[in-house]
Design a protein around this motif. Structure first.
Motif: not given
Length: 660
Positions: A182-210
């Protein structure tokens, strides 16, 4: 044909994973919505094919098809149906197929329920999931194919490892894998954020349930594994600091820190770099656990594989994903803008302190687990790092963490009032002092620090209750008003209180079991009586019986207390002739949260049986605590703020195209 169909489905899943890992990335680069939406279709199709492959392996085990190597090595025609099914993942090949099946499940869930994500973010997240899946499909197909055939099929199988023929195998590995993977989803969100260079509070809201889902399952999986070892191995212990146990504890510690960090990021848009790093490290530690169990570098009752080629393959996967993700982090993290500032005395500051202690504790476990391996590789010397090291390093880090835990929820965001929080914890402090005084007066013997540790646990539980009482105005407003406020509290608030209280409950169980445990170890003949903690246990006799695939010796004990007969206890030893090994089936008598525990040893020449009898005060609190923590996580997961999805920042709303 079932085995061939299962193998072919696995090959198709690999092909879909390769498509999922490349086409959406190109679509995101070119701004093509059609190519980006390929990620969703590929993830759902991949889930379908890997589910078909896993179902095929289950069918082969249920049918006792011994022409398949995996079934021959791990099954027996006389084995009960439950153990035929659970035996599917009671071996290296089957457990890896379960691992990738759960990975595909999480990817499919993101594809099915991630419609509120920006299209490019969803494409990148599923592409990263595709990379992970493709690597492990290759690992299974090249080194660990569960569908290999035997040219001349034998009549009977070799049976499953007797230790694994237990209901615990049906619960512990699936839950543990749901946490790990399940933590692979958090990992994938983190890598996606690094690729796009964009991370904000909405990103945290999306990743927190997973992250929360993975943390809940990992919490329950570790607790179930602990209880399974406690009653199955016959040693009477609940945690042995086994390297493989440590391999599951490390991602749990990092995942707990990640959850707290994501809260700060969601509320205050701060700790961005820290949250990304924890997302990477948590899944990296999950991969490390997979390597330790399946590489053959460890000798453990939990370890599956001893084939060095498998270890080298997993090590390459480990280097690829951990090294690649950390390199990407080092390259792109500086481009991430930090959020709002906060004072050291604030809720953000308390959560940062919490994370520092958790990551430090994780680091001590990491060093203690891997240092002997590294030393053996470098010098050839073999050393063992056991409980004394971990107790002396891990324990002192958790004491200040637990002492600070009740203060966090009572501090305000951005700038808090430490004195005010301390005043609101007065009742919890008094309850802790009373508990310490009562224990010092009532209990004789045991560690001097034990009453202080229980006082700390009471303070943690009292702090959780004080937070709730403060929020609803208990004793300050009419009862009806307080109850109305309680019903109106966010579920995440209740979840935090339950999770923190669960830590205190588990600590009470740990201290009581380790400090005031009573034991009797000796040999007994029929009609002899042993006395433990005021209980009288009379050995009535020994009988033999034939099980479906084992021969069992059963001893019957009559348990009485103060002359009153309570009930009979029937521990046993089982001999599995096919495997040529035996297991100890402990007998448990539960009274409240305490247990009497009996396990049998060998029979002596004079007919006496070696027995171990333990009285374990409040031992069940050790596992009730994690269940309470997981329940708190479920409450938080059901919070409306996590159900409705994340609002997009106003400035970025036009730039983010919604997923279809």
């Amino acid at each position: 044909m079932i085995a061939e169909a299962g193998h072919y489905a696995l090959v198709l899943a690999l092909a879909l994973a390769l498509i999922q890992s490349t086409v959406p990335m190109l679509g995101a680069r070119w701004g093509d919505p059609a190519l980006m939406n390929v990620a969703r279709s590929a993830a759902l199709a991949q889930l379908l094919f890997v589910a078909a492959s896993f179902t095929a392996l289950v069918m082969l085990h249920v049918a006792s098809d011994f022409s398949v190597v995996n079934v021959f090595e791990n099954s027996h025609s006389m084995k009960p149906l439950l153990y035929k099914i659970t035996g599917v993942w009671g071996n290296h090949e089957g457990s890896m197929l379960l691992w990738v099946s759960i990975l595909a499940l999480f990817g499919g869930l993101v594809a099915a329920f991630g419609n509120n994500l920006p299209l490019s973010l969803r494409a990148h997240v599923l592409a990263v999931q595709g990379w992970i899946a493709a690597a492990f499909y290759l690992f299974i197909l090249v080194t660990s194919n569960p569908f290999l055939r035997i040219a001349s099929p034998p009549i009977e199988g070799r049976d499953l490892n007797p230790v694994l023929q237990d209901i615990g195998l049906a619960v512990h590995p699936p839950m543990l894998y749901l946490g790990y993977v399940g933590f692979s989803i958090s990992f994938s969100f983190a890598i996606a954020a690094l690729i796009e260079g964009r991370i904000d509070a909405a990103w945290a809201r999306w990743v927190r349930p997973w992250t929360l889902v993975a943390w809940i399952f990992l919490t329950l999986g570790i607790a179930m594994g602990s209880y399974w070892a406690y009653y199955e191995l016959g040693w009477g212990g609940w945690w042995f600091w086994d390297p493989v146990e440590n391999a599951s504890l490390m991602p749990w510690l990092a995942g707990t820190a990640l959850l707290h960090s994501a809260v700060v990021m969601e509320k205050r848009n701060a700790l961005k770099v820290w949250t990304i790093l924890l997302s990477i490290l948590t899944f990296s530690l999950s991969l490390l656990g997979t390597f330790l169990v399946r590489s053959g570098v460890l000798t453990s009752v939990h370890a599956f594989a001893t084939d060095p080629s498998r270890g080298v393959f997993i090590l390459l996967i480990l280097c690829l994903f951990i090294g690649g993700s950390l390199s990407l982090y080092a390259w792109r993290a500086s481009a991430l803008k930090q959020g709002g500032l906060f004072a050291p005395i604030s809720r953000e500051g308390a959560l940062v302190l919490n994370n520092l202690f958790l990551t430090s504790a994780c680091a001590t476990v990491f060093i203690g687990t891997l240092y002997p391996l590294a030393l053996e590789v470098l010098t050839g010397d073999k050393i063992s790092v056991g409980a004394p090291f971990f107790n002396l390093t891990f324990g002192p880090l958790f004491v200040p963490l637990l002492a600070a835990m009740p203060f966090g929820p009572l501090l305000a965001w951005k700038r808090g009032d430490l004195l005010g929080a301390a005043q609101r914890l007065t009742a919890a402090g008094i309850a802790a002092l009373v508990a310490i005084a009562v224990l010092f007066a009532w209990v004789h013997g045991g560690a001097t620090l034990a009453p202080l540790a229980i006082g700390l646990a009471v303070f943690v539980i009292g702090g959780a209750l004080s937070d709730l009482a403060e929020r609803i105005g208990l004793f300050r407003v009419p009862v009806a008003t307080a109850m109305a406020r309680a019903r109106g509290l966010p579920r995440a608030t209740w979840g935090t209180a339950f999770a923190h209280a669960g830590v205190g409950v588990a600590l009470i169980g740990i201290v009581c079991e380790t400090t005031w445990n009573t034991e009797y170890i000796g040999s007994m003949k029929p009609d002899e009586t042993a006395k433990v903690a005021g209980y009288q246990l009379k050995l009535d006799g020994v009988t033999q019986r034939q099980g479906p695939n084992f021969r069992e010796m059963i001893a019957q004990f009559t348990v009485s207390l103060d002359g009153e007969t309570l009930r009979a206890m029937t521990p046993s030893k089982r001999n599995f002739t096919t495997r040529g090994s035996s297991t100890t089936e402990a007998a448990l008598l539960t009274r409240g949260a305490s247990q009497l525990y009996i396990s049998l040893g060998e029979t002596n020449a004079d007919g006496a049986i070696a027995v171990r009898i333990y009285h374990k005060p409040l031992v069940l609190l050790i596992w009730w605590g994690p269940v309470l923590m997981a329940f708190g996580g479920l409450l938080s997961l059901s919070d409306r703020r996590l159900r409705v999805g994340a609002p997009r920042p106003a400035k970025a709303a036009r730039a983010l195209q919604p997923a279809e």
